[in-house]
Design an enzyme around this catalytic site. Structure first.
Site, mmCIF file in Angstrom:
data_model
loop_
_atom_site.group_PDB
_atom_site.id
_atom_site.type_symbol
_atom_site.label_atom_id
_atom_site.label_comp_id
_atom_site.label_asym_id
_atom_site.label_seq_id
_atom_site.Cartn_x
_atom_site.Cartn_y
_atom_site.Cartn_z
ATOM 1 N N ASP A 18 14.128 7.192 5.930
ATOM 2 C CA ASP A 18 13.052 6.975 6.840
ATOM 3 C C ASP A 18 13.547 7.151 7.377
ATOM 4 O OD1 ASP A 18 10.615 6.695 7.204
ATOM 5 O OD2 ASP A 18 10.749 4.425 8.098
ATOM 6 N N ASN A 66 2.690 8.768 0.098
ATOM 7 C CA ASN A 66 2.940 9.674 1.005
ATOM 8 C C ASN A 66 2.264 11.305 0.698
ATOM 9 O OD1 ASN A 66 6.411 9.014 1.120
ATOM 10 N ND2 ASN A 66 4.969 8.586 2.573
HETATM 11 C C1 IPE Z 1 8.556 4.799 3.137
HETATM 12 O O1 IPE Z 1 8.952 5.293 4.101
HETATM 13 C C2 IPE Z 1 8.986 6.095 1.784
HETATM 14 C C3 IPE Z 1 10.005 6.559 1.584
HETATM 15 C C4 IPE Z 1 10.985 6.945 2.695
HETATM 16 C C5 IPE Z 1 9.906 7.995 0.397
HETATM 17 P P1 IPE Z 1 7.519 5.940 5.201
HETATM 18 O O2 IPE Z 1 7.969 6.725 6.374
HETATM 19 O O3 IPE Z 1 6.391 6.871 4.038
HETATM 20 O O4 IPE Z 1 6.822 4.260 5.294
HETATM 21 P P2 IPE Z 1 5.840 3.788 6.354
HETATM 22 O O5 IPE Z 1 4.675 4.429 6.607
HETATM 23 O O6 IPE Z 1 6.429 4.185 7.816
HETATM 24 O O7 IPE Z 1 5.665 2.502 6.408
HETATM 25 C C1 IPE Z 2 11.183 9.676 5.041
HETATM 26 O O1 IPE Z 2 11.341 10.025 6.474
HETATM 27 C C2 IPE Z 2 10.994 10.451 4.151
HETATM 28 C C3 IPE Z 2 10.116 10.096 3.727
HETATM 29 C C4 IPE Z 2 9.269 9.375 3.512
HETATM 30 C C5 IPE Z 2 9.340 11.748 2.394
HETATM 31 P P1 IPE Z 2 9.726 10.613 7.067
HETATM 32 O O2 IPE Z 2 8.697 11.861 6.826
HETATM 33 O O3 IPE Z 2 8.814 9.029 6.946
HETATM 34 O O4 IPE Z 2 10.232 10.121 8.513
HETATM 35 P P2 IPE Z 2 9.449 9.460 9.821
HETATM 36 O O5 IPE Z 2 9.479 8.321 9.974
HETATM 37 O O6 IPE Z 2 7.955 10.088 10.264
HETATM 38 O O7 IPE Z 2 10.429 9.601 10.975
HETATM 39 MG MG MG Z 3 8.402 7.028 7.912
#
Ligand code: IPE
Ligand code: IPE
Ligand code: MG
Length: 246
Positions: A18, A66
């Site tokens: 994340d 996602n």
């Molecule tokens: C969880 O991260 C999914 C992945 C790392 C693929 P998200 O960034 O999507 O999760 P939330 O929305 O903050 O809970």
């Molecule tokens: C994790 O990074 C990757 C995926 C969920 C695919 P994020 O895209 O969630 O990054 P933040 O949480 O917005 O910083």
């Molecule tokens: Mg995230």
């Protein structure tokens, strides 16, 4: 800090990668560039985990939820998995890494599906490390799909209802016979599991480093392993008696 000992290395490490969006945002860059940078961390950590003797490394790359992101970001993430497989498959084969993708397959396009199937087939006999990519993955979705498979087995007369226990049920999950994760790491300081490995993480230890995924490196991974080695896992029992006073 205690040194890393081989015996203290978790058998299965799972990572919620994340913070890509925030990494990019802090630099005034589009989120997609954060995801691209995140692939470099994937390469680093896959190599390093193999060197450390981790048996299974699961990476959460795309959740069912996602899909609710802007269309352009979703297609970037789909494309990124294709590019990763295209550019890294040979190295993974050489490193002895077995690749497996968990998650729903119905919503993936046929090009990506073909690449996933090819990567799994090409690496099926590798046994140095098992790399599990959770893609279009949701823990609840996986449990429901497993329940359907179990129900189908009952309907076909292959499984008696009374024979369905925890071990049998786990066999219907995407993770099948893989060991449960010992350590789940979530980067970026967020402390939630976001539908990741709900069944399998029943007794996992958690680690929440502050680093954003594109900044996550080998030393931070080692730090999580060291922290893990110092934890006392009880699985519902009482701690062992260490000294007896007379
Ligand atoms: C969880 O991260 C999914 C992945 C790392 C693929 P998200 O960034 O999507 O999760 P939330 O929305 O903050 O809970
Ligand atoms: C994790 O990074 C990757 C995926 C969920 C695919 P994020 O895209 O969630 O990054 P933040 O949480 O917005 O910083
Ligand atoms: Mg995230």
């Amino acid at each position: 800090m205690p040194p890393l000992t081989h015996s203290g290395v978790p058998r299965h490490v799972a990572i919620i990668m994340d913070g890509n969006g925030r990494w990019a945002g802090r630099r005034g860059l589009p989120r997609t560039l954060g995801h691209r940078k995140g692939v470099e961390s994937v390469r680093r950590i896959v190599r390093h985990a193999g060197n450390r003797g981790v048996g299974v490394l699961t990476l959460y790359a795309f959740s069912r939820e996602n899909w609710n992101r802007p269309k352009a970001e979703v297609s970037e993430l789909m494309g990124l998995l294709q590019r990763y497989i295209r550019s890294d498959l040979e190295e993974l084969v050489e490193q002895g890494v077995r690749v497996q993708v968990i998650g729903g397959r119905h919503d993936l396009n046929s090009t990506l599906l073909g690449m996933i199937e090819n990567a799994e087939a090409r690496t099926a006999h590798n046994d140095r490390m098992h790399l599990v990519l959770a893609f279009n993955y949701g823990g609840r979705d996986e449990i429901v799909r497993a329940a359907r498979r179990a129900a189908e087995a009952v309907a076909r007369g292959e499984l008696a209802v009374e024979a369905l226990d925890e071990a049998r049920f786990a066999g219907f999950l995407d993770t099948g016979t893989l060991p449960d994760p010992d350590l789940v790491i979530r980067t970026s300081g967020e402390q939630r599991i976001s539908n990741f490995l709900l069944w399998q993480s029943a007794y996992a230890e958690y680690s929440f480093p502050d680093a954003l995924w594109p900044d996550f490196d080998e030393a931070m991974f080692d730090e999580a392993l060291r922290d893990f080695a110092g934890r006392e896992r009880r699985f519902g029992t009482v701690p062992p008696v260490t000294s007896v006073s007379t």
